[in-house]
Design an enzyme around this catalytic site. Structure first.
Site, PDB file in Angstrom:
ATOM      1  N   HIS A 120      -7.256  -3.853   9.518  1.00 50.85           N
ATOM      2  CA  HIS A 120      -8.409  -4.589   9.240  1.00 50.85           C
ATOM      3  C   HIS A 120      -9.266  -4.867  10.198  1.00 50.85           C
ATOM      4  O   HIS A 120      -9.311  -5.780  10.768  1.00 50.85           O
ATOM      5  CB  HIS A 120      -8.112  -6.143   8.568  1.00 50.85           C
ATOM      6  N   GLU A 142       0.933  -1.172  -0.012  1.00 48.36           N
ATOM      7  CA  GLU A 142      -0.027  -0.178  -0.093  1.00 48.36           C
ATOM      8  C   GLU A 142       0.848   1.281  -0.200  1.00 48.36           C
ATOM      9  O   GLU A 142       0.489   2.554   0.368  1.00 48.36           O
ATOM     10  CB  GLU A 142      -0.735  -0.058   1.200  1.00 48.36           C
ATOM     11  N   GLU A 196     -19.050  10.357  22.316  1.00 50.61           N
ATOM     12  CA  GLU A 196     -17.627  10.717  22.077  1.00 50.61           C
ATOM     13  C   GLU A 196     -17.185  10.948  20.606  1.00 50.61           C
ATOM     14  O   GLU A 196     -16.417  11.844  20.286  1.00 50.61           O
ATOM     15  CB  GLU A 196     -16.492   9.985  22.678  1.00 50.61           C
ATOM     16  N   HIS A 227     -12.742  -4.122   3.450  1.00 53.10           N
ATOM     17  CA  HIS A 227     -11.469  -4.206   3.702  1.00 53.10           C
ATOM     18  C   HIS A 227     -10.869  -3.795   5.013  1.00 53.10           C
ATOM     19  O   HIS A 227     -10.310  -4.549   5.694  1.00 53.10           O
ATOM     20  CB  HIS A 227     -10.777  -3.571   2.464  1.00 53.10           C
ATOM     21  N   HIS A 263      -2.918   1.362   8.621  1.00 51.83           N
ATOM     22  CA  HIS A 263      -3.948   0.925   7.874  1.00 51.83           C
ATOM     23  C   HIS A 263      -4.251  -0.524   8.841  1.00 51.83           C
ATOM     24  O   HIS A 263      -3.254  -1.335   8.996  1.00 51.83           O
ATOM     25  CB  HIS A 263      -3.648   0.457   6.351  1.00 51.83           C
TER      26      HIS A 263
END
Ligand code: 2HA
Ligand code: ZN
Length: 307
Positions: free
Chosen positions: A174, A148, A202, A243, A172
């Site tokens: 998952h 990525e 919140e 994803h 990143h």
């Protein structure tokens, strides 16, 4: 498609990310930013966000970090030297000219990053024209930066501009509840933001700009990198449907905390909805309450997401 090391094969539109690259200098494994990087990888795994080689992390070094690394980062080769890996035109990042980024290796398991920092991370420098990168140190067993990398580069460039230089972390993960929620909600910023804001008070304070949502795209592609960067100009977090999520921040705590808050809100919503027989929970935070909490804390909520 996966390679023997478990990493995703880079999309054909990212040719410059192919091929192993070899490290040159000692890795600054004891630098505070490297220790903090490793902690996020371990904490994210402990949260259940990093199955196998899922997820990746990058950090843009400060000038103090660079100075502390000393010789590790010296020896910038001349323009045109084969050590520079050209970026595709759409992934050029002139805004990051000369900057150093620490990024996880393609195929590495976040669970094990702390056990082998030089082998699990790449410390890369962006060329002066923003059109190439080189490995300064790391990748001690070979390999290449995260699949990525295009999203990380474009995200850093966009967040640097949006935060006047403050934002340094792109993360990143998952996250399971966010992924599950993306099978129920349309890929729509207002729908997502309202669900998250309205199940935990919140949330509107932590991300008043809402969350961006990228519809399904091929991981590692320039397409997903461009779509994410477009949304990161105005949001610090973007969901990748079916994803996971990208969260950004000034430091590791900020990016991790944002990821954690969004994932927790998604989990709460799913739990409440399941407990209600699959229907929308009846007692969510109202628009009036959202506006009241924002007014009391001087926060400006995204006007497209509050009525
Ligand atoms: O690092 O998470 O999106 C593996 C991935 C690709
Ligand atoms: Zn991923």
């Amino acid at each position: 498609m996966q390679q023997p090391d478990g990493s995703l094969v880079p999309s054909p539109d990212v040719p410059s990310l192919r091929g192993a690259v070899r490290p040159a200098a000692p890795f600054p494994r004891d630098a505070p930013f490297v220790r903090a990087f490793a902690r996020v990888c371990s904490d994210g795994f402990a949260q259940g966000w990093h199955e196998a080689n899922g997820g990746n992390l990058s950090y843009r070094l400060t000038s103090d970090d660079v100075a502390e690394c000393g010789d590790s980062l010296a020896g910038e080769p001349p323009e045109g030297d084969p050590a520079w890996h050209a970026l595709p035109p759409e992934a050029r990042v002139p805004g990051l000219a000369g900057q150093f980024l620490l990024i996880s290796r393609a195929g590495c398991h976040m669970r094990s990053v702390a056990d082998d920092l030089p082998g699990s991370c790449a410390l890369v420098q962006v060329a002066r024209d923003g059109g190439a990168w080189r490995l300064a140190c790391g990748l001690s067993h070979g390999g290449r930066p995260s699949s990525e990398l295009p999203t990380h580069l474009l995200a850093h460039a966009v967040r640097l501009r949006a935060s006047a230089g403050a934002d340094r972390v792109v993360y990143h993960a998952h996250c399971p509840s966010v992924i599950a929620l993306s099978t129920l909600l349309p890929a729509d910023e207002r729908a997502w933001t309202r669900v998250l804001w309205r199940c935990m008070t919140e949330c509107v304070i932590v991300f008043p700009e809402g969350v961006g949502v990228v519809p399904w795209k091929v991981p590692g592609s320039l397409d997903i990198a461009r779509a994410s960067a477009g949304l990161l100009a105005t949001h610090r977090a973007v969901v990748w449907t079916q994803h996971g999520m990208f969260a950004t921040g000034q430091d590791f705590d900020a990016a991790f905390g944002l990821m954690h808050t969004i994932e927790k809100a998604a989990s709460l919503y799913l739990t409440a909805r399941a407990a209600n027989g699959g229907a929308e929970p009846p007692f969510l935070v109202s628009d009036e309450q959202l506006r009241a909490v924002c007014a009391s804390l001087g926060v400006e909520p995204n006007p497209a997401c509050v009525d």
